[in-house]
Design a protein around this motif. Structure first.
Motif, PDB file in Angstrom:
ATOM      1  N   ILE A 176       0.849  -1.203   0.000  1.00 28.67           N
ATOM      2  CA  ILE A 176       0.000   0.000   0.000  1.00 28.67           C
ATOM      3  C   ILE A 176       0.886   1.256   0.000  1.00 28.67           C
ATOM      4  O   ILE A 176       0.614   2.212  -0.729  1.00 28.67           O
ATOM      5  CB  ILE A 176      -0.969  -0.019   1.216  1.00 28.67           C
ATOM      6  CG1 ILE A 176      -1.945  -1.186   1.088  1.00 28.67           C
ATOM      7  CG2 ILE A 176      -1.739   1.299   1.324  1.00 28.67           C
ATOM      8  CD1 ILE A 176      -2.665  -1.542   2.377  1.00 28.67           C
ATOM      9  N   GLN A 177       1.963   1.219   0.796  1.00 28.81           N
ATOM     10  CA  GLN A 177       2.868   2.389   0.817  1.00 28.81           C
ATOM     11  C   GLN A 177       3.452   2.623  -0.582  1.00 28.81           C
ATOM     12  O   GLN A 177       3.535   3.756  -1.055  1.00 28.81           O
ATOM     13  CB  GLN A 177       4.029   2.205   1.808  1.00 28.81           C
ATOM     14  CG  GLN A 177       3.622   1.830   3.221  1.00 28.81           C
ATOM     15  CD  GLN A 177       2.438   2.619   3.724  1.00 28.81           C
ATOM     16  OE1 GLN A 177       2.406   3.843   3.629  1.00 28.81           O
ATOM     17  NE2 GLN A 177       1.436   1.918   4.222  1.00 28.81           N
ATOM     18  N   GLU A 178       3.847   1.518  -1.226  1.00 33.53           N
ATOM     19  CA  GLU A 178       4.432   1.659  -2.575  1.00 33.53           C
ATOM     20  C   GLU A 178       3.418   2.247  -3.549  1.00 33.53           C
ATOM     21  O   GLU A 178       3.740   3.118  -4.352  1.00 33.53           O
ATOM     22  CB  GLU A 178       4.890   0.289  -3.101  1.00 33.53           C
ATOM     23  CG  GLU A 178       6.133  -0.222  -2.429  1.00 33.53           C
ATOM     24  CD  GLU A 178       6.460  -1.662  -2.849  1.00 33.53           C
ATOM     25  OE1 GLU A 178       6.035  -2.095  -3.948  1.00 33.53           O
ATOM     26  OE2 GLU A 178       7.117  -2.356  -2.061  1.00 33.53           O
ATOM     27  N   ARG A 179       2.155   1.798  -3.458  1.00 36.64           N
ATOM     28  CA  ARG A 179       1.131   2.296  -4.391  1.00 36.64           C
ATOM     29  C   ARG A 179       0.708   3.722  -4.064  1.00 36.64           C
ATOM     30  O   ARG A 179       0.294   4.458  -4.950  1.00 36.64           O
ATOM     31  CB  ARG A 179      -0.096   1.374  -4.393  1.00 36.64           C
ATOM     32  CG  ARG A 179       0.154   0.025  -4.976  1.00 36.64           C
ATOM     33  CD  ARG A 179       0.568   0.102  -6.451  1.00 36.64           C
ATOM     34  NE  ARG A 179       0.722  -1.226  -6.994  1.00 36.64           N
ATOM     35  CZ  ARG A 179       1.827  -1.980  -6.868  1.00 36.64           C
ATOM     36  NH1 ARG A 179       2.890  -1.486  -6.252  1.00 36.64           N
ATOM     37  NH2 ARG A 179       1.887  -3.195  -7.355  1.00 36.64           N
ATOM     38  N   ARG A 180       0.808   4.093  -2.813  1.00 35.16           N
ATOM     39  CA  ARG A 180       0.513   5.491  -2.473  1.00 35.16           C
ATOM     40  C   ARG A 180       1.548   6.392  -3.141  1.00 35.16           C
ATOM     41  O   ARG A 180       1.223   7.452  -3.656  1.00 35.16           O
ATOM     42  CB  ARG A 180       0.545   5.712  -0.953  1.00 35.16           C
ATOM     43  CG  ARG A 180      -0.689   5.217  -0.224  1.00 35.16           C
ATOM     44  CD  ARG A 180      -0.786   5.818   1.179  1.00 35.16           C
ATOM     45  NE  ARG A 180      -1.839   5.175   1.956  1.00 35.16           N
ATOM     46  CZ  ARG A 180      -3.139   5.412   1.824  1.00 35.16           C
ATOM     47  NH1 ARG A 180      -3.557   6.288   0.929  1.00 35.16           N
ATOM     48  NH2 ARG A 180      -4.015   4.781   2.561  1.00 35.16           N
ATOM     49  N   ALA A 181       2.821   5.933  -3.128  1.00 38.24           N
ATOM     50  CA  ALA A 181       3.901   6.729  -3.736  1.00 38.24           C
ATOM     51  C   ALA A 181       3.791   6.691  -5.263  1.00 38.24           C
ATOM     52  O   ALA A 181       4.019   7.685  -5.938  1.00 38.24           O
ATOM     53  CB  ALA A 181       5.249   6.181  -3.281  1.00 38.24           C
ATOM     54  N   GLU A 182       3.423   5.521  -5.775  1.00 35.53           N
ATOM     55  CA  GLU A 182       3.379   5.358  -7.237  1.00 35.53           C
ATOM     56  C   GLU A 182       2.175   4.496  -7.626  1.00 35.53           C
ATOM     57  O   GLU A 182       2.273   3.263  -7.690  1.00 35.53           O
ATOM     58  CB  GLU A 182       4.671   4.676  -7.699  1.00 35.53           C
ATOM     59  CG  GLU A 182       4.981   4.946  -9.158  1.00 35.53           C
ATOM     60  CD  GLU A 182       6.304   4.304  -9.550  1.00 35.53           C
ATOM     61  OE1 GLU A 182       6.378   3.746 -10.632  1.00 35.53           O
ATOM     62  OE2 GLU A 182       7.247   4.361  -8.712  1.00 35.53           O
ATOM     63  N   PRO A 183       1.010   5.122  -7.897  1.00 32.74           N
ATOM     64  CA  PRO A 183      -0.191   4.334  -8.205  1.00 32.74           C
ATOM     65  C   PRO A 183      -0.041   3.533  -9.496  1.00 32.74           C
ATOM     66  O   PRO A 183       0.662   3.946 -10.410  1.00 32.74           O
ATOM     67  CB  PRO A 183      -1.282   5.402  -8.370  1.00 32.74           C
ATOM     68  CG  PRO A 183      -0.726   6.653  -7.795  1.00 32.74           C
ATOM     69  CD  PRO A 183       0.758   6.563  -7.886  1.00 32.74           C
ATOM     70  N   GLY A 184      -0.712   2.368  -9.533  1.00 29.85           N
ATOM     71  CA  GLY A 184      -0.743   1.548 -10.751  1.00 29.85           C
ATOM     72  C   GLY A 184      -2.192   1.399 -11.190  1.00 29.85           C
ATOM     73  O   GLY A 184      -3.064   2.161 -10.744  1.00 29.85           O
ATOM     74  N   ASP A 185      -2.481   0.392 -12.047  1.00 33.77           N
ATOM     75  CA  ASP A 185      -3.887   0.208 -12.423  1.00 33.77           C
ATOM     76  C   ASP A 185      -4.466  -1.029 -11.730  1.00 33.77           C
ATOM     77  O   ASP A 185      -5.348  -1.702 -12.246  1.00 33.77           O
ATOM     78  CB  ASP A 185      -4.046   0.136 -13.953  1.00 33.77           C
ATOM     79  CG  ASP A 185      -3.281  -1.044 -14.529  1.00 33.77           C
ATOM     80  OD1 ASP A 185      -2.602  -1.749 -13.742  1.00 33.77           O
ATOM     81  OD2 ASP A 185      -3.378  -1.272 -15.745  1.00 33.77           O
ATOM     82  N   ASP A 186      -3.948  -1.336 -10.553  1.00 33.81           N
ATOM     83  CA  ASP A 186      -4.428  -2.497  -9.812  1.00 33.81           C
ATOM     84  C   ASP A 186      -5.473  -2.088  -8.771  1.00 33.81           C
ATOM     85  O   ASP A 186      -5.772  -0.907  -8.600  1.00 33.81           O
ATOM     86  CB  ASP A 186      -3.239  -3.190  -9.129  1.00 33.81           C
ATOM     87  CG  ASP A 186      -2.387  -2.186  -8.367  1.00 33.81           C
ATOM     88  OD1 ASP A 186      -2.944  -1.454  -7.533  1.00 33.81           O
ATOM     89  OD2 ASP A 186      -1.172  -2.127  -8.630  1.00 33.81           O
ATOM     90  N   MET A 187      -6.011  -3.103  -8.102  1.00 30.97           N
ATOM     91  CA  MET A 187      -7.109  -2.862  -7.161  1.00 30.97           C
ATOM     92  C   MET A 187      -6.656  -2.074  -5.928  1.00 30.97           C
ATOM     93  O   MET A 187      -7.408  -1.252  -5.408  1.00 30.97           O
ATOM     94  CB  MET A 187      -7.684  -4.209  -6.746  1.00 30.97           C
ATOM     95  CG  MET A 187      -9.162  -4.166  -6.497  1.00 30.97           C
ATOM     96  SD  MET A 187      -9.716  -5.748  -5.905  1.00 30.97           S
ATOM     97  CE  MET A 187      -9.961  -6.624  -7.396  1.00 30.97           C
ATOM     98  N   ILE A 188      -5.442  -2.310  -5.471  1.00 27.53           N
ATOM     99  CA  ILE A 188      -4.949  -1.558  -4.300  1.00 27.53           C
ATOM    100  C   ILE A 188      -4.925  -0.063  -4.631  1.00 27.53           C
ATOM    101  O   ILE A 188      -5.402   0.763  -3.837  1.00 27.53           O
ATOM    102  CB  ILE A 188      -3.555  -2.057  -3.850  1.00 27.53           C
ATOM    103  CG1 ILE A 188      -3.700  -3.473  -3.265  1.00 27.53           C
ATOM    104  CG2 ILE A 188      -2.936  -1.108  -2.820  1.00 27.53           C
ATOM    105  CD1 ILE A 188      -2.443  -4.074  -2.686  1.00 27.53           C
ATOM    106  N   SER A 189      -4.442   0.276  -5.816  1.00 25.25           N
ATOM    107  CA  SER A 189      -4.417   1.693  -6.201  1.00 25.25           C
ATOM    108  C   SER A 189      -5.845   2.242  -6.287  1.00 25.25           C
ATOM    109  O   SER A 189      -6.106   3.380  -5.885  1.00 25.25           O
ATOM    110  CB  SER A 189      -3.718   1.871  -7.555  1.00 25.25           C
ATOM    111  OG  SER A 189      -2.430   1.319  -7.505  1.00 25.25           O
ATOM    112  N   GLY A 190      -6.772   1.410  -6.779  1.00 24.96           N
ATOM    113  CA  GLY A 190      -8.181   1.822  -6.870  1.00 24.96           C
ATOM    114  C   GLY A 190      -8.767   2.088  -5.490  1.00 24.96           C
ATOM    115  O   GLY A 190      -9.497   3.065  -5.281  1.00 24.96           O
ATOM    116  N   LEU A 191      -8.423   1.235  -4.539  1.00 23.36           N
ATOM    117  CA  LEU A 191      -8.953   1.399  -3.179  1.00 23.36           C
ATOM    118  C   LEU A 191      -8.354   2.640  -2.511  1.00 23.36           C
ATOM    119  O   LEU A 191      -9.033   3.347  -1.764  1.00 23.36           O
ATOM    120  CB  LEU A 191      -8.654   0.159  -2.333  1.00 23.36           C
ATOM    121  CG  LEU A 191      -9.432  -1.102  -2.723  1.00 23.36           C
ATOM    122  CD1 LEU A 191      -8.820  -2.341  -2.085  1.00 23.36           C
ATOM    123  CD2 LEU A 191     -10.905  -0.978  -2.333  1.00 23.36           C
TER     124      LEU A 191
END
Ligand code: HEM
Length: 399
Positions: free
Chosen positions: A192-207
């Motif tokens: 989650i920390q990684e996606r907060r820094a760099e969003p992708g097109d996955d579900m975690i980034s969507g959430l």
């Protein structure tokens, strides 16, 4: 109300190996069952289980979904499955957006490719349908959707197995299980920390990006909420389809005529999946806690008690499904609600994905093993809380 005669212990070898004989006795002798050993109640009839699923005010999910959580009063984790309305309604509204029928249809290529990849690796003459196939592909799909890196995906399943495993007589999670739960949460937390820094097109980034309505206005989900949801999805999305496919192969091996019928008419695959889900559901029970005194039949369950809603028993109730112990993919499915995906506000969020995965898996297995035998002596069942099915289903494909 009888409690001893039927002898129901969800953590016993007899139960792990075959719960259905016990359920039949319970429905006849103690339809509302009380376990003195563990201090829980269990509902066995279809009408009672369905009514309890619908009555979330009396039968609350907010004390947790594992028996040990409700009995100890210590909820291990906050996630959608252990919330009551109105919190549940808000969270479900949010995650429904990620799980729209369109979003699931968009996963079809991922599902087909994943199923094909694992089946390409087995020996087509002789292999273990669960250990070499159905245990591996569902977790790969859901964790890919979530955005988990390739190298961590199967590890999530191994941790999950440890977390759910129970030795005979053991109700609560083992130390190894707690350690596995912690490691799973940490993995998601870091992701989650990684996606907060760099969003992708996955579900975690969507959430991370989704808005949720709360009492004090619109906000975002915090890390604990997202990690809780990921853990739930990784679990619910993996163990269950694994078991549905394993159970299907075992029951079709015992009913080869129905396997042949399915092979010659693939349009029956959805009905076949519903029948496996009714006849031998991967989720055998869901747990609730009574918020007030509730009378079911002639038994009053006091407030604050753990209640098992026995899906596996309700789906074999003759009052709901005529000739309920017969496996029949052509049966009339309109006579009663199949409770295999639950019912009411918490009914399975992933049902469309589960149906898609199972139908593609069955379709491919029909091609790969048009005629087959299961080595009945080598069948192994899991010993787990809440879910049931096989860990090993060795098949020999008939030339
Ligand atoms: C054959 C496969 C499956 C079966 C038998 C199954 C069964 C169930 C059942 C019985 C419930 C109700 C729980 C309750 O009332 O306490 C449920 C809820 C849920 N399932 Fe599934 N499930 C399956 C596959 C999946 C998949 C593939 C996913 C996700 C990828 C998933 C995600 C969920 C979630 C998030 C909930 C909680 C919904 C809520 O609380 O509103 N399930 N499932």
């Amino acid at each position: 109300m009888a409690s001893i005669q039927a002898g129901f212990d969800p953590f016993s070898v007899e139960y792990f190996d075959n719960p259905y004989d016990t359920y039949r006795h319970m429905r006849a002798e103690a339809a509302v069952y009380y376990s003195e050993k563990y201090d829980f109640y269990a509902l066995t009839r279809h009408r009672d289980v369905a009514a309890a699923f619908k009555d979330h005010e009396a039968f609350s999910s907010a004390s947790g979904t594992m028996l040990e959580e409700v009995l100890s009063g210590e909820k291990a984790q906050q996630s959608i499955i252990s919330m009551d309305p109105p919190d549940h309604r808000r969270m479900r509204g949010l995650v429904n957006k990620v799980f729209t029928p369109r979003a699931i249809r968009a996963q079809e290529t991922l599902v087909r490719n994943t199923v094909d990849r694992y089946l390409a690796a087995v020996d087509p003459r002789k292999f273990d349908v669960v250990a070499e196939f159905s245990a591996l592909f569902p977790v790969e799909i859901i964790t890919t959707m979530l955005g988990v890196p390739t190298e961590n995906r199967q590890q999530i399943r191994l941790w999950l197995d440890t977390l759910l495993e129970r030795q005979p007589g053991q109700m609560a999670m083992s130390e190894a299980g707690m350690d596995a739960a912690l490691k799973t949460a940490m993995l998601y937390f870091n992701l989650i920390q990684e996606r907060r820094a760099e969003p992708g097109d996955d579900m975690i980034s969507g959430l991370i990006a989704a808005d949720i309505e709360r009492d004090d206005g619109i906000t975002r989900l915090d890390d604990i909420e997202i990690a809780g949801f990921c853990t739930l999805l990784g679990g619910a999305g993996a163990e269950t389809v694994t078991k549905l496919v394993g159970n299907a192969v075992v029951h079709f091996s015992r009913h080869p005529g129905q396997w042949r019928a399915l092979r010659s008419d693939r349009s029956k695959i959805p009905a076949a999946i519903e029948e496996v889900l009714r006849y031998d559901p991967p989720v055998q029970y869901d747990v609730r806690c009574t918020r007030r005194d509730v009378t079911v039949g002639d038994t009053t369950i006091p407030a604050g008690k753990a209640v098992l809603l026995l899906i596996g028993s309700a789906n074999r109730d003759e009052e709901a499904f005529p000739d309920a112990d017969r496996f029949d993919i052509d049966r009339d499915r309109t006579v009663a609600q199949n409770l295999g995906f639950g019912y009411g506000v918490h009914s399975c969020l992933g049902a469309a994905l589960a149906r898609l995965e199972s139908s593609i898996a069955l379709d491919r297995l029909l091609d790969l093993m048009p005629e087959f035998d299961v080595d009945e002596h080598a069948l192994r069942r899991v010993r787990m809380t809440s879910v049931a099915g096989y860990s090993h289903v060795p098949v020999q494909v008939t030339p």
